[in-house]
Scaffold this motif. Sequence first.
Motif, PDB file in Angstrom:
ATOM      1  N   PRO A 108       0.826  -1.210   0.000  1.00  0.00           N
ATOM      2  CA  PRO A 108       0.000   0.000   0.000  1.00  0.00           C
ATOM      3  C   PRO A 108       0.861   1.262   0.000  1.00  0.00           C
ATOM      4  O   PRO A 108       2.025   1.225   0.415  1.00  0.00           O
ATOM      5  N   ALA A 109       0.263   2.351  -0.436  1.00  0.00           N
ATOM      6  CA  ALA A 109       0.993   3.616  -0.558  1.00  0.00           C
ATOM      7  C   ALA A 109       1.678   4.024   0.748  1.00  0.00           C
ATOM      8  O   ALA A 109       2.795   4.537   0.739  1.00  0.00           O
ATOM      9  N   GLU A 110       1.006   3.760   1.892  1.00  0.00           N
ATOM     10  CA  GLU A 110       1.570   4.190   3.179  1.00  0.00           C
ATOM     11  C   GLU A 110       2.932   3.544   3.439  1.00  0.00           C
ATOM     12  O   GLU A 110       3.833   4.161   4.027  1.00  0.00           O
ATOM     13  N   LYS A 111       3.069   2.288   2.983  1.00  0.00           N
ATOM     14  CA  LYS A 111       4.356   1.587   3.176  1.00  0.00           C
ATOM     15  C   LYS A 111       5.453   2.225   2.329  1.00  0.00           C
ATOM     16  O   LYS A 111       6.606   2.337   2.755  1.00  0.00           O
ATOM     17  N   ILE A 112       5.077   2.602   1.110  1.00  0.00           N
ATOM     18  CA  ILE A 112       6.057   3.272   0.248  1.00  0.00           C
ATOM     19  C   ILE A 112       6.486   4.586   0.897  1.00  0.00           C
ATOM     20  O   ILE A 112       7.674   4.926   0.916  1.00  0.00           O
ATOM     21  N   THR A 113       5.522   5.300   1.455  1.00  0.00           N
ATOM     22  CA  THR A 113       5.840   6.557   2.139  1.00  0.00           C
ATOM     23  C   THR A 113       6.865   6.309   3.250  1.00  0.00           C
ATOM     24  O   THR A 113       7.838   7.063   3.398  1.00  0.00           O
ATOM     25  N   GLU A 114       6.676   5.227   4.009  1.00  0.00           N
ATOM     26  CA  GLU A 114       7.641   4.900   5.071  1.00  0.00           C
ATOM     27  C   GLU A 114       9.038   4.685   4.494  1.00  0.00           C
ATOM     28  O   GLU A 114      10.035   5.176   5.035  1.00  0.00           O
ATOM     29  N   LEU A 115       9.103   3.944   3.378  1.00  0.00           N
ATOM     30  CA  LEU A 115      10.408   3.684   2.757  1.00  0.00           C
ATOM     31  C   LEU A 115      11.047   4.975   2.252  1.00  0.00           C
ATOM     32  O   LEU A 115      12.256   5.180   2.379  1.00  0.00           O
ATOM     33  N   VAL A 116      10.216   5.837   1.677  1.00  0.00           N
ATOM     34  CA  VAL A 116      10.716   7.112   1.168  1.00  0.00           C
ATOM     35  C   VAL A 116      11.287   7.948   2.314  1.00  0.00           C
ATOM     36  O   VAL A 116      12.383   8.515   2.215  1.00  0.00           O
ATOM     37  N   LEU A 117      10.567   7.983   3.427  1.00  0.00           N
ATOM     38  CA  LEU A 117      11.024   8.770   4.576  1.00  0.00           C
ATOM     39  C   LEU A 117      12.318   8.199   5.142  1.00  0.00           C
ATOM     40  O   LEU A 117      13.236   8.941   5.491  1.00  0.00           O
ATOM     41  N   GLU A 118      12.390   6.859   5.198  1.00  0.00           N
ATOM     42  CA  GLU A 118      13.624   6.203   5.654  1.00  0.00           C
ATOM     43  C   GLU A 118      14.804   6.597   4.773  1.00  0.00           C
ATOM     44  O   GLU A 118      15.888   6.913   5.264  1.00  0.00           O
ATOM     45  N   ALA A 119      14.570   6.553   3.460  1.00  0.00           N
ATOM     46  CA  ALA A 119      15.650   6.847   2.514  1.00  0.00           C
ATOM     47  C   ALA A 119      16.100   8.301   2.624  1.00  0.00           C
ATOM     48  O   ALA A 119      17.274   8.612   2.433  1.00  0.00           O
ATOM     49  N   ARG A 120      15.156   9.182   2.938  1.00  0.00           N
ATOM     50  CA  ARG A 120      15.520  10.594   3.090  1.00  0.00           C
ATOM     51  C   ARG A 120      16.352  10.800   4.360  1.00  0.00           C
ATOM     52  O   ARG A 120      17.114  11.752   4.453  1.00  0.00           O
ATOM     53  N   GLY A 121      16.145   9.901   5.321  1.00  0.00           N
ATOM     54  CA  GLY A 121      16.944   9.914   6.550  1.00  0.00           C
ATOM     55  C   GLY A 121      16.489  10.920   7.575  1.00  0.00           C
ATOM     56  O   GLY A 121      16.102  12.017   7.343  1.00  0.00           O
TER      57      GLY A 121
END
Length: 273
Positions: free
Chosen positions: A260-273
């Motif tokens: 789901p989109a929310e999981k992608i958002t989590e990954l994006v935020l992680e990658a941004r650090g």
Amino acid sequence: AKEAGRARMTLYDPAMDADREERNALELDLRMAIEGGDLTLVYQPLIDAASHEMVGVEALVRWNRPGHGPVSPEVFIPVAETSGLIEALGLFVLRKACETVKQWPELRIAVNVSPGQFRNPAFADYVRYVLRQADIEPKRVTLEVTEGYMIQNPQRTRQAIERLKTLGIKIALDDFGSGFSSIGYLRQFGFDRIKIDRSLVMDIQESDSQREMLQATVALARSLDIPVTAEGIETEEQAIAVRLFGCDTLQGYFFGRPMPAEKITELVLEARG
Ligand code: C2E
Ligand code: CA
Ligand code: CA
Ligand code: CA
């Protein structure tokens, strides 16, 4: 054989009736799901082969059929194709995907397109409209098409692709290596990317000939000077192999399932650090 076929059609076959009834019910339910906006999208990470960073997502449609549970798109997309529902479904998917990817400016988005959508001469126009409404840059959007329709209608396909490319949208050839593409033939369409079919990646651990087949197919795709994605990567060994063979983008359960989109958002935020 024709006579026999005709004769057979007149015989009463309760199983065939049941099939037809079930198909009609499925079609009706699908129509309601599209109209009611009950389809959902999940997103699978696209991974850069060199950096192992997520560089995009592929949108994949999901349908939880009331009273039946999840139905695979491999089942309901063909039904949508033959019942005139594919345009509405495709429009829903494109709009939803574009709206969603806006929250991830660092990612590009890949959306699957069915032959039935391509067949509409106004397809490029409505794609442009949807992108404008969503206010998303066309260069971030890749439409994935399979070769079936192109072979039947090369002329129309070439025109549609040209118009889409004029808008700045990217076009990828999906499921490469699963059909009968002649490479010279594919050259004329101007694809921006080729995606190697999962069936070629699947058995490379068990069999040298499979591995050679994969390598040859990637080499063929690369001979067109087009970037290549490998899909269906489930193991590290497969990831290493396809990268070695020259794929620049990787996709598969090894890196991430459709989510789901929310999981992608989590990954994006992680990658941004
Ligand atoms: P596809 O475009 O080739 O999508 C890849 C399929 O492989 C997806 O199945 C995905 O979940 C699955 N997959 C990804 N990585 C792996 C892996 O590592 N291992 C395995 N075993 N499978 C993997 P899905 O979501 O069931 O979709 C099936 C097909 O349905 C798609 O194949 C595509 O042709 C069609 N489809 C899905 N969503 C849409 C859509 O929105 N519009 C249209 N027109 N077709 C769609
Ligand atoms: Ca695809
Ligand atoms: Ca594919
Ligand atoms: Ca496929």
